[in-house]
Design a protein around this motif. Sequence first.
Motif, PDB file in Angstrom:
ATOM      1  N   GLU A  83       0.819  -1.214   0.000  1.00  0.00           N
ATOM      2  CA  GLU A  83       0.000   0.000   0.000  1.00  0.00           C
ATOM      3  C   GLU A  83       0.855   1.268   0.000  1.00  0.00           C
ATOM      4  N   HIS A 136      -9.290  -2.888   8.812  1.00  0.00           N
ATOM      5  CA  HIS A 136     -10.473  -2.240   8.227  1.00  0.00           C
ATOM      6  C   HIS A 136     -11.696  -2.270   9.151  1.00  0.00           C
ATOM      7  N   SER A 154     -14.525   6.908  -2.938  1.00  0.00           N
ATOM      8  CA  SER A 154     -14.004   5.891  -3.852  1.00  0.00           C
ATOM      9  C   SER A 154     -13.312   6.485  -5.084  1.00  0.00           C
ATOM     10  N   CYS A 185     -10.864   2.558  -8.048  1.00  0.00           N
ATOM     11  CA  CYS A 185     -11.411   2.018  -6.796  1.00  0.00           C
ATOM     12  C   CYS A 185     -11.480   0.497  -6.775  1.00  0.00           C
ATOM     13  N   HIS A 214     -10.498  -2.723  -5.718  1.00  0.00           N
ATOM     14  CA  HIS A 214      -9.659  -3.237  -4.623  1.00  0.00           C
ATOM     15  C   HIS A 214      -9.562  -4.746  -4.809  1.00  0.00           C
ATOM     16  N   TRP A 245     -12.991   0.176  -3.077  1.00  0.00           N
ATOM     17  CA  TRP A 245     -12.255   0.950  -2.062  1.00  0.00           C
ATOM     18  C   TRP A 245     -13.126   2.122  -1.574  1.00  0.00           C
ATOM     19  N   THR A 290     -14.261  -1.102   1.744  1.00  0.00           N
ATOM     20  CA  THR A 290     -13.028  -1.035   2.534  1.00  0.00           C
ATOM     21  C   THR A 290     -13.068   0.256   3.353  1.00  0.00           C
ATOM     22  N   GLY A 313     -10.941   5.524   2.869  1.00  0.00           N
ATOM     23  CA  GLY A 313     -11.241   6.016   1.520  1.00  0.00           C
ATOM     24  C   GLY A 313     -10.765   7.431   1.249  1.00  0.00           C
ATOM     25  N   VAL A 340      -4.100   3.326   0.075  1.00  0.00           N
ATOM     26  CA  VAL A 340      -4.469   2.820  -1.247  1.00  0.00           C
ATOM     27  C   VAL A 340      -3.524   1.688  -1.617  1.00  0.00           C
ATOM     28  N   GLN A 395      -3.848   0.171  -7.355  1.00  0.00           N
ATOM     29  CA  GLN A 395      -4.965   1.076  -7.693  1.00  0.00           C
ATOM     30  C   GLN A 395      -4.464   2.389  -8.308  1.00  0.00           C
TER      31      GLN A 395
END
Length: 244
Positions: free
Chosen positions: A67, A109, A118, A144, A146, A167, A171, A174, A182, A186
């Motif tokens: 990420e 999460h 998103s 978005c 994911h 996302w 998730t 955001g 992120v 993505q």
Amino acid sequence: MRHILDAIIAEASSEEFANLSVPESYRGVHVLAAEQEMFAGVASADKDPRQSLHVDQVPTPELAPDEVYLAVMASSINFNTVWTSIFEPVSTFGPLKRLARESEWAKRHDRPYQVVGSDASGVVVKVGSAVRNWKPGDRVTVHCNHVDDQDPSAHNDSMLATNQRIWGYETNFGGLADLAVVKANQLMPKPAHLTWEEAAVSALCNSTSYRMLVGGNGARMKQGDVVLIWGATGGIGAYAAQYV
Ligand SMILES: NC(=O)c1ccc[n+]([C@@H]2O[C@H](COP(=O)([O-])OP(=O)(O)OC[C@H]3O[C@@H](n4cnc5c(N)ncnc54)[C@H](OP(=O)(O)O)[C@@H]3O)[C@@H](O)[C@H]2O)c1
């Protein structure tokens, strides 16, 4: 966050970005699990997102290896943000709990709050240890989708993968926030000729229209085909009209 914004405005180098401290909390638009029944018995049209969406500080989560932390410069409101904010057709805290069962990193999460949003454009602030193609200071736009790239069912058509998520909807962490978390897969380079706002409104709606009308897993429309676009004045419809 001010020091990050200053670095963006000063067009700081990648090394300078990498040395910036990431704040322990950030401002994000979020809904609260404790309020997910607040509209029980209320007609859909009367459910007011202004009552359920809060703009306040939330703790910054730890960064997983795949990420990046993104300093968000612009975001947008899509229908899934509306669905989350009125807890229809279901509260999105259920999907967050299911995601949390998938892995140690996914546990992050499941929180008493969900930061929504998103779409985003912004600047990469830090990258996780497994990120290869992006570096601090990169100016990006975010899609978005994911996707769990270790799930074989995602390999042919990631939108149909068993655990595909959106996302900022299914998730946490955001884009309607000063900072976002992120997955590196993505990210796309921000087109230099677009403003931050222009770069932050296309990914969700445009990708959906492209997939449905043009994509290999969609209708495979060719120029000259006759199609019916229902709702051509909306977000998805306006892109669809441009593909025909
Ligand atoms: N599955 C996905 O990947 C995905 C992705 C994005 C969005 N979506 C969904 O797609 C839908 C549209 O999203 P959007 O962002 O394009 O929304 P939007 O910008 O609000 O556009 C909605 C469009 O539908 C029209 N419309 C509303 N009620 C209608 C009716 N009764 N009959 C015919 N047309 C009607 C609106 O026309 P007026 O402006 O004249 O009211 C507008 O053109 C939402 O349900 C959203 O959740 C799905």
